[in-house]
Motif scaffolding. Structure first.
Motif, PDB file in Angstrom:
ATOM      1  N   ASN B  46       0.809  -1.216   0.000  1.00 41.94           N
ATOM      2  CA  ASN B  46       0.000   0.000   0.000  1.00 41.94           C
ATOM      3  C   ASN B  46       0.842   1.266   0.000  1.00 41.94           C
ATOM      4  OD1 ASN B  46      -3.093  -0.349   0.161  1.00 41.94           O
ATOM      5  ND2 ASN B  46      -2.279  -2.038   1.392  1.00 41.94           N
ATOM      6  N   MET B  49       1.982   1.955  -3.444  1.00 47.56           N
ATOM      7  CA  MET B  49       0.933   2.489  -4.315  1.00 47.56           C
ATOM      8  C   MET B  49       0.468   3.875  -3.854  1.00 47.56           C
ATOM      9  SD  MET B  49      -0.261   1.054  -7.057  1.00 47.56           S
ATOM     10  CE  MET B  49      -0.500   2.518  -8.063  1.00 47.56           C
ATOM     11  N   GLY B  50       0.830   4.273  -2.631  1.00 48.28           N
ATOM     12  CA  GLY B  50       0.481   5.620  -2.161  1.00 48.28           C
ATOM     13  C   GLY B  50      -0.853   5.720  -1.455  1.00 48.28           C
ATOM     14  N   ASN B  51      -1.291   4.646  -0.811  1.00 51.25           N
ATOM     15  CA  ASN B  51      -2.555   4.686  -0.058  1.00 51.25           C
ATOM     16  C   ASN B  51      -2.469   5.709   1.077  1.00 51.25           C
ATOM     17  OD1 ASN B  51      -4.818   4.201   1.501  1.00 51.25           O
ATOM     18  ND2 ASN B  51      -4.794   2.004   1.100  1.00 51.25           N
ATOM     19  N   PRO B  73      -1.052   8.787  -6.280  1.00 51.63           N
ATOM     20  CA  PRO B  73      -1.341   7.391  -6.655  1.00 51.63           C
ATOM     21  C   PRO B  73      -1.583   7.226  -8.163  1.00 51.63           C
ATOM     22  CG  PRO B  73      -2.570   7.964  -4.688  1.00 51.63           C
ATOM     23  CD  PRO B  73      -1.875   9.220  -5.138  1.00 51.63           C
ATOM     24  N   ALA B  77       0.374   5.006 -11.015  1.00 50.60           N
ATOM     25  CA  ALA B  77      -0.292   4.030 -11.879  1.00 50.60           C
ATOM     26  C   ALA B  77       0.063   4.292 -13.339  1.00 50.60           C
ATOM     27  CB  ALA B  77      -1.801   4.092 -11.675  1.00 50.60           C
ATOM     28  N   PHE B  82       1.489  -1.184 -10.671  1.00 52.81           N
ATOM     29  CA  PHE B  82       0.171  -1.808 -10.544  1.00 52.81           C
ATOM     30  C   PHE B  82       0.120  -2.637  -9.277  1.00 52.81           C
ATOM     31  CE2 PHE B  82      -2.832  -5.255 -11.015  1.00 52.81           C
ATOM     32  CZ  PHE B  82      -3.950  -4.624 -11.532  1.00 52.81           C
ATOM     33  N   LEU B  83      -0.964  -2.469  -8.522  1.00 51.35           N
ATOM     34  CA  LEU B  83      -1.151  -3.274  -7.310  1.00 51.35           C
ATOM     35  C   LEU B  83      -2.399  -4.123  -7.459  1.00 51.35           C
ATOM     36  CD1 LEU B  83      -0.686  -4.139  -4.361  1.00 51.35           C
ATOM     37  CD2 LEU B  83      -1.730  -1.990  -3.618  1.00 51.35           C
TER      38      LEU B  83
ATOM     39  N   PHE C 351      -9.180   5.650  -3.517  1.00 50.34           N
ATOM     40  CA  PHE C 351      -7.810   5.162  -3.655  1.00 50.34           C
ATOM     41  C   PHE C 351      -7.719   4.077  -4.724  1.00 50.34           C
ATOM     42  CE2 PHE C 351      -4.487   2.093  -2.367  1.00 50.34           C
ATOM     43  CZ  PHE C 351      -3.401   2.868  -2.757  1.00 50.34           C
ATOM     44  N   THR C 354      -7.765   5.906  -8.072  1.00 54.67           N
ATOM     45  CA  THR C 354      -6.544   6.677  -8.361  1.00 54.67           C
ATOM     46  C   THR C 354      -5.373   5.730  -8.584  1.00 54.67           C
ATOM     47  OG1 THR C 354      -6.196   7.020  -5.998  1.00 54.67           O
ATOM     48  CG2 THR C 354      -7.232   8.811  -7.204  1.00 54.67           C
ATOM     49  N   SER C 355      -5.352   4.611  -7.874  1.00 56.30           N
ATOM     50  CA  SER C 355      -4.250   3.669  -8.066  1.00 56.30           C
ATOM     51  C   SER C 355      -4.373   2.944  -9.411  1.00 56.30           C
ATOM     52  CB  SER C 355      -4.204   2.653  -6.923  1.00 56.30           C
ATOM     53  OG  SER C 355      -5.197   1.665  -7.114  1.00 56.30           O
ATOM     54  N   ARG C 356      -5.490   3.138 -10.091  1.00 55.69           N
ATOM     55  CA  ARG C 356      -5.633   2.583 -11.434  1.00 55.69           C
ATOM     56  C   ARG C 356      -5.378   3.660 -12.496  1.00 55.69           C
ATOM     57  NH1 ARG C 356      -4.750  -1.572  -9.297  1.00 55.69           N
ATOM     58  NH2 ARG C 356      -6.233  -3.272  -8.982  1.00 55.69           N
ATOM     59  N   GLY C 357      -4.957   4.831 -12.040  1.00 52.17           N
ATOM     60  CA  GLY C 357      -4.513   5.836 -13.002  1.00 52.17           C
ATOM     61  C   GLY C 357      -5.431   7.032 -13.178  1.00 52.17           C
ATOM     62  N   PHE C 358      -6.546   7.103 -12.431  1.00 48.33           N
ATOM     63  CA  PHE C 358      -7.429   8.251 -12.574  1.00 48.33           C
ATOM     64  C   PHE C 358      -7.015   9.359 -11.616  1.00 48.33           C
ATOM     65  CE2 PHE C 358     -10.039   4.576 -13.778  1.00 48.33           C
ATOM     66  CZ  PHE C 358     -10.380   4.947 -15.069  1.00 48.33           C
TER      67      PHE C 358
END
Lengths: 467, 260, 400
Positions: B46, B49-51, B73, B77, B82-83, C351, C354-358
């Motif tokens: 996490n 990924m920057g949670n 985050p 990406a 990719f997480l 989260f 955003t972690s998927r690129g948005f």
């Protein structure tokens, strides 16, 4: 509409013992300034308290009756006795209490409770606290547990500072009435850091016909302290309507925790219109456990104002509405500060045409951060004639809020009933078990002897309700 | 070096979890990170990924020489990180199809127009490859999916987004053997000199299907053992108790906090 | 004045007269009435609109679209102007008017009934199935900017239709609009009703719609509220006969300093009926919304299955959402519940996206859209496209 207190009901009513009226001092029916002066005079009150009563009386005359909730149209304020004093003075030990009063208490189980665990009993018979006992060690710790009258005499600074600050005298018509004619009740002060391990408790009773009970309770929990206050009410049966209109104010200062438990079992002719409110300051917790089984009409919504960060409020409400009864109960929480949380849980049961209504309010003030609130209302309808209403109000003016509300109405399911019957219980037993199971999450929150008493009362209520 | 972590310290709700972790990864490599429950494996994933629920209190993470901790985050990406989540979140109202299409568009950066029919074809092929029902494309993202379906949905996204580094956080947990085989097939499909992965796992099972280049043991917020694939067998034989005995916790009472 | 209603049936002339009297003697709703307690009437210049007498009827300007009186054995759908439908006593008109008058409890509704009939009358004969999406548009242009419109929709036994009603157009006047759509769904009829609003943002709108649902009939209602200075929108579904169904859904997305109030009522009068209400809203800036939902179950309505759900998403401080889901249950043989949530965008979902690129902005918009679209998932593409374009969303194809 005829009074619900039929002869049959009298027989059924477990606590319907009535001794000849022994009141030593009793005002005439109705209310005016002279009666208020007489009440104040009887209590040897200082001028400031009389002034408070008089301006409250003015507010009472001014305020309109609530135009919502239960039907209160049958209350006749001119037909009520506002004050009666049963015995001459405060009794400190059980032995001094007059026999008939003692017998009444006996029948609702007070001495039993005392034998078991009591810290202090302030039991109210009509208007004055007649029996009062506080364990020495609590006194030594500086805990004050007395009647509000004594507090006015002995702790005027505390009373002046807090009395009427949580519930202003002009808050609503019934709070104004109580502020004008209050008599009896409890005053509790817990000094900083003191944990009162055993519940403080008081029983209240209405014993004079057409007699209003206007007790006044003020609880101040100083910083980091803890107290659990338990109030139980049972009233004998009368054929005309009585009015019970109490005011309970709680102040939980920083880090304090106060729990206030009530089992209300007024007989079916009482109007039970109570204002209960608490202020919770920084990291303080206030919990109301409010069970309403008796009375003709109850309107009671214990509330918590979460005034400073980290404060938490919890309200557990149980209502049982039988024939001719209307339980209009619930709770209110006001999130006035950041990082505050609240939980309201309500369980209601209606049978034989009884009406139970949940009425609640969650208000989040503009821009308050990290607010959590959860409200769950479950209602059980035991027959086709009974009614359940739910009126939750949520007013959210902040984005950083997690607010959840759920409500459901159901009946005893045939599957559950059949399952228990197939295990050898008759229908009535099975239904009572299911009702007890329905209430169990709340009953668990009560002190043991109260839980036992509540279960017994519910079983009594359930008799003859099935088939 | 693709990824270089130095002295990483991170906490959740004020509780320190990572306590000075060092780790590095070359392009094209697959590393496994193993460790008992509560050792900090998911926290590492996490944090990478920057949670925002996780706070980095010390240390640095370099991504191709760039400061990863400075990146949002979504920037991570789009940069190819990719997480695959242990517990993917449900988003009712957002269909899988819409989500994948918009995600592909944001990877094109608005300059190029997405060839929707070609992309749709690719989605369908990837779903077939992962033995997923094509009907999932019109279902709400992860909503009402079983555990295995959620994991496949994560691997599907990995196949479509073609990251440079995929972190698989306990992707094998709760999977039956068929699902595990399919998920592993997805990871192996991407393996090439430009693709790297970090497989975080409690068990050895997935490593029978996806052979790691290096294996690390994470315990009490630090890497305490590193070695070749043979370390997996060693752990299998000796169990985590062996690691625990060799590395007593700094403060005893923390153990109870973690297991609570 | 009654002379102007020459040729109209007696029942209508009496009802119109009574409504005009009621309109005069009924005071403005105020905060003491629960349904109006939170209504911000101060935003409106009520005196201007309502103290004037109802307009005098003048039907010459309106050319009837269809002079044929619908008959019981009709084979085709009919659309007529309301005044023709009233004058010709078309099927269902008297029934709907009388019920609406009986149920009226405020000055606005009385006024609507006192005004000359203006609006549409839509009639679907027995067992008729409308294969295409029917479309009605209310332009809502009045002389003073204020309008009073009633639309009546009558489905005979077994009739089925999908109806899209669009209220207002971009060039409608920004006045105070009063309207209602009244539905009569006879036995086993089925109507899917979609309502969108296109009034200019400066408008005010009172909508008190009401549906009577007979045995085995079903109403699906999907409403998208407009972004108006003032909007008070009621939808009442009366399950009059056994096994009728109502599924009421709505969305609102309100910004600015606007006021939006939704009131839904599920009234169960007969056994074994099912009803649902599902309303969701997104609030931005200083918007204020009130959702008031009520499930009423009469003692006779055994076997009732009713549910009500309201979710509000607050995008920033400064907006306010009141949610009041109520239950009034008069029999025990019921399954009734409600749920309400109010909160911000779920940070875990944020989260994930955003972690998927948005970007944060994109992710918020995606979640807002998902939140609202879940309510409207079964809308026809035409209607969905209109909503998408209103909010600047891309059109989305459905993949197969």
């Amino acid at each position: 509409m005829s009074s619900p207190s039929t002869a049959l009901k009298k027989e059924e009513y477990q606590h319907g013992y009535h001794f000849p009226d022994q009141s030593l001092f009793k005002t005439r029916k109705g209310l005016d300034e002279d009666i208020i002066r007489a009440i104040s005079g009887q209590k040897n009150e200082p001028e400031w308290m009389l002034d408070f009563r008089l301006k409250s009386y003015a507010a009472f005359l001014q305020k309109a009756m609530p135009n919502w909730g239960a039907d209160l149209s049958r209350i006749n304020f001119d037909e009520i006795y506002y004050y009666a004093k049963p015995t001459e003075e405060q009794k400190r030990s059980w032995e001094d209490v007059p026999d008939d009063i003692k017998e009444t208490f006996d029948r609702i189980g007070i001495p039993e409770a005392e034998k078991k665990f009591l810290a202090g009993v302030g039991a109210q018979y009509d208007s004055e606290v007649v029996y009062h006992n506080l364990k020495k060690e609590l006194e030594n710790q500086g805990v004050v547990f007395c009647s509000p009258e004594e507090a006015v005499q002995n702790h005027p600074d505390l009373v002046k500072k807090y009395f009427g600050t949580v519930i202003p005298y002009r808050d609503n018509k019934f709070a104004a009435l109580n502020s004008a004619v209050w008599s009896g009740g409890s005053f509790v002060y817990v000094p900083p850091g003191i944990h009162v391990d055993i519940p403080l408790q008081a029983y209240f009773r209405i014993n004079s016909e057409n007699f209003g009970q206007f007790e006044r309770t003020l609880i101040i929990a100083d910083e980091g302290s803890f107290v659990h206050y338990v109030e139980g009410c049972t009233a004998p049966v009368y054929t005309t309507d009585s009015l019970h209109s109490a005011v309970v104010e709680i102040i939980a200062l920083e880090g304090a925790r106060v729990r206030y438990s009530t089992i209300q079992n007024w007989s079916g002719d009482v109007y039970n219109l109570v204002t209960k409110r608490a202020f919770a300051y920084k990291n303080a917790t206030v919990e109301w456990v409010d069970g309403n089984l008796g009375s003709k009409r109850t309107m009671k919504y214990p509330s918590v104002f979460l005034k400073e960060e980290g404060a938490h409020g919890e309200i557990l409400s149980i209502a049982f509405a039988g024939e001719g009864q209307e339980q209009d109960t619930g709770g209110k929480v006001f999130h006035i500060a950041d990082n505050t949380s609240s939980v309201i849980t309500s369980k209601s049961i209606s049978k034989n045409g009884g009406i139970s209504s949940y009425r609640g309010m969650i208000k989040v003030h503009p821009g308050k951060k990290n607010i959590r609130s959860r409200v769950v209302c479950d209602a059980l309808l035991l027959d086709e004639e009974s009614v359940s209403n739910t009126y939750p109000y949520m007013e959210i003016a902040s984005e950083d809020v997690t607010m959840e509300h759920e409500a459901s109405v159901s009946r005893i399911s045939d599957d559950q009933l059949f399952y228990l019957q197939s295990r050898g219980f008759n229908e009535e037993e099975a239904a009572a078990m299911i009702v007890n199971g329905f209430l169990d999450p709340l009953v668990k929150e009560l002190p043991m002897e109260y839980a036992v008493e509540l279960n017994r009362l519910i079983e009594l209520q359930m008799e003859g309700s099935v088939g | 070096m693709l990824l270089e972590i130095k002295n990483l310290k991170a906490s959740v709700e004020g509780k320190p979890i990572l306590k000075g972790l060092d780790f590095s990864l070359e392009k094209g490599q697959t590393h496994a990170i193993m460790g008992p429950n509560g050792s900090g494996k998911s926290t590492l994933a996490n944090v990478l990924m920057g949670n925002p629920e996780y706070t980095v209190t010390d240390g640095s993470i370099l991504w191709n020489g760039r400061d990863l901790l400075e990146m949002e985050p979504h920037e991570r990406a789009l940069a190819g990180l990719f997480l695959s989540y242990q517990y993917p979140v449900e988003i009712p109202g957002l269909t899988v199809g819409k989500f994948l299409k918009r995600a592909a568009e944001s990877r094109l950066g608005g300059e190029e127009k997405l060839n929707v029919s070609a992309y749709l074809k690719e989605i369908r092929e990837s779903m077939d490859f992962l033995e997923m029902d094509r009907k999932f494309i019109n279902r709400y993202l992860n909503t009402g999916f079983s555990g295995g379906e959620k994991k496949r949905m994560e691997i599907l996204q990995m196949l479509l987004f073609k990251p440079r580094l995929a972190i698989l956080d306990e992707t094998d947990s709760g999977l039956d053997i068929d699902a595990l085989r399919v998920v592993s097939r997805g990871v192996n499909k991407l393996r090439n000199p430009l693709f790297s992965s970090i497989i975080i796992t409690h068990y050895q099972r997935i490593l029978d299907y996806v052979k790691p280049d290096r294996v690390h043991v994470l315990y009490d917020g630090k890497i305490v053992e590193s070695g070749g694939p043979e370390l997996v067998g060693e752990l299998e034989k000796k169990g985590y108790e062996w690691i625990k005995r060799q590395n007593p916790r700094e403060v005893d009472h923390e153990q109870s906090v973690h297991s609570a | 004045m009654n002379n102007n209603y020459e040729g109209f049936p007696l029942w209508y002339r009496e009802l119109q007269k009574k409504a005009a009297e009621k309109q005069k003697e009924t005071p403005w709703p105020d905060a003491r009435q629960e349904a109006w307690r939170r209504t911000d009437l101060k935003r409106l210049d009520l005196e201007k609109v309502y103290t004037a007498d109802p307009a005098r009827p003048d039907f010459e300007r309106n050319q009837p679209m269809n002079t044929m009186t619908p008959a019981e054995d009709d084979k085709t759908m009919r659309l007529a102007f309301l005044h023709d439908a009233v004058r010709g006593d078309y099927p269902g008109v008297e029934e709907l008017y009388r019920d609406y008058f009986e149920a009226a409890d405020n000055r606005f509704t009385y006024r609507l009934l006192a005004e000359p009939p203006r609006g549409f009358y839509l009639y679907l004969p027995r067992n008729y199935t409308a294969s295409d999406l029917l479309f009605l548009e209310d332009k809502l242009n009045g002389e003073r900017g204020e309008t009073f419109t009633l639309n009546l929709v009558v489905l005979e036994e077994g009739a089925r239709a999908d109806l899209w009603e669009r209220i207002g157009t971009e060039d409608s006047q920004a006045g105070l609009h009063n309207r209602a759509t009244l539905f009569l769904l006879k036995r086993d009829a089925s109507l899917s009703y979609f309502r969108t609003q296109n009034l200019p943002g400066e408008s005010g709108l009172f909508d008190f719609s009401r549906a009577l649902i007979r045995e085995g009939a079903e109403l699906k209602s999907r409403q998208a509220e407009g972004e108006l200075r003032f909007n008070k929108s009621h939808m009442t579904a009366v399950m009059e006969e056994p096994q009728s169904r109502a599924d009421l859904r709505g969305i609102y997305r309100i910004g600015g300093a606007r006021f939006n109030e939704i009131f839904t009522e599920q009234i169960h009068l007969a056994p074994r009926c099912t009803s649902r209400s599902f309303y969701r809203g997104v609030l931005e800036e200083e918007a204020r919304t009130v959702y008031n939902g009520m499930i009423r179950v009469a003692p006779e309505a055994t076997g009732t299955d009713a549910y009500l759900k309201n979710n509000n998403l607050l995008m920033n401080d400064g907006c306010r959402a009141d949610s009041i889901p109520g239950l009034k249950i008069g029999t025990n043989d019921v399954k009734c519940s409600h749920g309400s949530t109010t909160g911000k965008v779920d940070p875990r979902q944020m989260f994930y996206l955003t972690s998927r690129g948005f970007s944060t902005k994109e992710a918020r918009e995606i979640l807002t859209r998902a939140f609202l679209e879940e309510v409207w998932e079964d809308a026809p593409a035409l209607v969905a496209d209109e909503l998408s374009s209103r909010w600047g969303w891309q059109k989305e194809a459905v993949y197969v």
